[in-house]
Scaffold this motif. Structure first.
Motif, mmCIF file in Angstrom:
data_model
loop_
_atom_site.group_PDB
_atom_site.id
_atom_site.type_symbol
_atom_site.label_atom_id
_atom_site.label_comp_id
_atom_site.label_asym_id
_atom_site.label_seq_id
_atom_site.Cartn_x
_atom_site.Cartn_y
_atom_site.Cartn_z
ATOM 1 N N ASN A 149 8.587 37.785 83.103
ATOM 2 C CA ASN A 149 8.025 38.138 84.228
ATOM 3 C C ASN A 149 6.697 36.887 84.416
ATOM 4 O O ASN A 149 5.976 36.524 83.485
ATOM 5 C CB ASN A 149 6.760 39.487 83.967
ATOM 6 C CG ASN A 149 7.893 40.547 83.766
ATOM 7 O OD1 ASN A 149 9.121 40.576 84.320
ATOM 8 N ND2 ASN A 149 7.330 41.714 83.082
ATOM 9 N N ILE A 150 6.665 36.625 85.717
ATOM 10 C CA ILE A 150 5.868 35.421 86.239
ATOM 11 C C ILE A 150 5.015 35.831 87.407
ATOM 12 O O ILE A 150 5.638 36.408 88.217
ATOM 13 C CB ILE A 150 6.724 34.452 86.394
ATOM 14 C CG1 ILE A 150 7.493 33.904 85.038
ATOM 15 C CG2 ILE A 150 5.878 33.125 86.733
ATOM 16 C CD1 ILE A 150 8.685 32.999 85.286
ATOM 17 N N ILE A 151 3.882 35.721 87.154
ATOM 18 C CA ILE A 151 2.832 35.825 88.367
ATOM 19 C C ILE A 151 2.596 34.599 89.046
ATOM 20 O O ILE A 151 1.867 33.849 88.281
ATOM 21 C CB ILE A 151 1.650 36.992 88.083
ATOM 22 C CG1 ILE A 151 2.475 38.150 87.588
ATOM 23 C CG2 ILE A 151 0.973 36.898 89.340
ATOM 24 C CD1 ILE A 151 1.236 39.287 87.210
ATOM 25 N N GLY A 152 2.434 34.091 90.210
ATOM 26 C CA GLY A 152 1.904 33.053 90.813
ATOM 27 C C GLY A 152 0.881 33.298 91.628
ATOM 28 O O GLY A 152 0.994 34.281 92.531
ATOM 29 N N VAL A 153 -0.375 32.952 91.395
ATOM 30 C CA VAL A 153 -1.416 33.176 92.198
ATOM 31 C C VAL A 153 -2.016 31.885 92.974
ATOM 32 O O VAL A 153 -2.138 30.848 92.255
ATOM 33 C CB VAL A 153 -2.769 33.793 91.405
ATOM 34 C CG1 VAL A 153 -3.864 34.128 91.985
ATOM 35 C CG2 VAL A 153 -2.297 34.941 90.541
ATOM 36 N N ILE A 154 -2.497 32.017 94.131
ATOM 37 C CA ILE A 154 -3.012 31.086 94.818
ATOM 38 C C ILE A 154 -4.435 31.379 95.216
ATOM 39 O O ILE A 154 -4.655 32.551 96.149
ATOM 40 C CB ILE A 154 -2.150 30.520 96.072
ATOM 41 C CG1 ILE A 154 -0.749 29.822 95.243
ATOM 42 C CG2 ILE A 154 -2.810 29.501 97.026
ATOM 43 C CD1 ILE A 154 0.359 29.586 96.020
#
Ligand code: BES
Ligand code: MN
Ligand code: ZN
Length: 493
Positions: A307-312
């Motif tokens: 699982n991968i979460i990309g936050v900007i």
């Protein structure tokens, strides 16, 4: 782009270009894929000294005696087996493909076996092929003169075909991710605003079934108490955006890897205004965000089982009557108060609220990516990204993988003595730590908000773009981050 692996060319295969690596100790062997009748002639061209024995030296033979092949390109190898030597060959391929009008190419890869990294080499060649097709002339009235698009790549190899198919797939996905990051980062700030980035995130999630997106606007950030983030964006008429891209490849309860990108779409410095010269380059201050987008796109293509979460965190840093002022004290999402001594140290103000927010995901590891300090450029130049971490294993891994994939980093220390520099008489922290050790004190600032998980910070101020004549984004560190995540998913050794 179609990239395939074959043991030999079919007689009917017509090519714009045939690329041969030349190992000077085994010239015959290097030319094996070429029809016998031509081998001797080419060998004598090499032997009379037209091609130097220097890794990456290139000789273009525009005429061949082979009716189905328009050009022959010889790329010299040197006698060393170091990764650096291999990377020079990759750069040469990229140059050839970017400068000549080539739609169909074949590349011999057997001579690369002596590096003992044939899987990485195949990955890197595939990546180079995709990256070579990047163009950034969309705002010119006259289209670029190179309108021929690279369509087909054949890698010629006698062995190991199955294993290499994965490498090709990863390399292609990483190349597209790099191009996507470059494309976003090259956009001027009047096009690429925080809202534009959130529209792009939505478009990306619509393109991939395995990606979902959540966007928080300023009202939501206000309700959450992200006053550090809002202090940056309050001076601009472009509203800020907090973007969360979610990739679920593993089980629901599996701890995610979280990437956090700095997305300052223009950094004027705010009230602590930057000097005018080269201020245009501060449109690149969203390269961290662009790299997160690039990695999420590569990951959505490759589909690893984690699982991968990309936050900007995205905002514009501008001076105005509403802008935050030097001396202002704000309360971050963590509850820590910050005295803003310099409004140009805005990246850490966005990131610190991001770091606190993502605690809720109970991450396995967090990597933030930011064009954070000019001091990093002074320290490491344009070759290695700065690395600061609170976790030795994570730090070692990023260092090692960066060396393998040619997207290098170098660790910097933290510690009490540096932390001292961030003391404020009024607030829990000041947002700058004085003129010395600027990259380190920026990292120390962030570390105070990243105590709940293994964390690494990549300062990409020197590596994410090139300035002067060849100015443009590089797409770094999409390759490193994707490679790291594939490693975590056990897809690469
Ligand atoms: N985006 C800049 C860092 C930067 C500067 C990147 C030049 C690439 C080239 C960042 O927001 C910034 O302005 N940092 C300041 C920090 C200082 C005020 C402590 C800097 O590095 O000068
Ligand atoms: Mn700044
Ligand atoms: Zn900045």
């Amino acid at each position: 782009m179609d990239i395939s692996i074959q043991t030999q060319l079919s007689a009917a295969e017509s090519l714009d270009c045939f690329i041969c690596f030349i190992d000077f100790k085994q010239i015959d062997h290097s030319l094996q894929a070429i029809q016998i009748s031509n081998r001797a002639a080419i060998k004598s061209i090499i032997e009379r000294g037209d091609l130097k024995e220097k890794a990456g030296e290139t000789l273009i033979l525009p005429m061949t005696n082979i009716p189905t092949i328009d050009r022959l390109v010889l790329i010299a190898m040197d006698s060393s087996n170091t990764p650096d030597s291999l990377f020079k060959l990759m750069r040469a391929i990229e140059m050839v493909l970017a400068t000549l009008p080539i739609a169909r190419v074949a590349i011999t890869i057997d001579p690369l076996e002596r590096f003992n990294m044939i899987e990485q080499a195949s990955l890197l060649i595939s990546q180079a092929c995709v990256v070579s097709s990047y163009q950034s002339t969309q705002f010119k009235q006259q289209p670029a003169d190179q309108s021929i698009e690279l369509k087909s790549v054949i890698l010629l190899s006698k062995n190991q075909q199955k294993a290499l198919n994965h490498s090709i797939q990863y390399g292609k996905a990483m190349g597209s991710g790099i191009n996507y990051a470059k494309c976003l980062a090259d956009l001027p700030a009047n096009r690429c605003t925080p809202s534009y980035l959130s529209d792009q995130a939505i478009a990306l999630s619509e393109k991939h079934d395995n990606l979902s997106v959540d966007i928080l606007d300023e009202e939501a950030l206000e309700q959450l108490g992200m006053h550090s983030f809002l202090a940056v964006s309050q001076g601009s008429s472009e509203p800020g955006r907090f973007i969360i891209l979610n990739y679920q490849g593993g089980k629901k309860d599996q701890a995610p890897y979280v990437l956090l990108g700095k997305g300052v779409t223009f950094d004027s410095g705010g009230i602590s205004l930057k000097p005018a010269s080269k201020m245009d380059e501060m449109k690149f201050d969203m390269c961290g965000a662009a790299s997160v987008m690039g990695v999420m796109s590569a990951i959505a293509d490759i589909k690893p089982a984690i699982n991968i979460i990309g936050v900007i965190v995205s905002a514009e840093n501008m001076p105005s009557g509403e802008a935050v002022k030097p001396g202002d004290i704000i309360t971050s999402l963590s509850g820590k108060t910050i005295e803003i001594l310099n409004t140009d140290a805005e990246g850490r103000l966005l990131l610190c609220d991001g770091l606190t927010y993502i605690e809720r995901f109970k991450p396995a590891a967090v990597i933030d990516i930011a064009t954070l300090t000019g001091a990093c450029v002074v320290a490491l130049g344009h070759h290695r990204s700065g690395l600061i971490s609170n976790n030795e294993a994570l730090q070692e891994q990023l260092l090692l993988l960066g060396d393998q994939i040619n997207d290098r980093v170098w660790p910097m220390p933290m510690g009490e003595a540096y932390q001292e520099q961030l003391k404020s008489p009024w607030a829990d922290l000041a947002n700058i730590g004085g003129p010395s050790a600027g990259m380190i004190t920026a990292g120390c600032f962030l570390s105070k908000f990243a105590e709940a998980y293994p964390w690494a910070h990549l300062d990409i101020a020197g590596t994410a773009w090139k300035s002067a004549k060849n100015k443009g984004a590089t797409g770094r560190p999409v390759a490193l981050l994707t490679y790291y995540l594939l490693n975590q998913a056990h897809l690469i050794a």
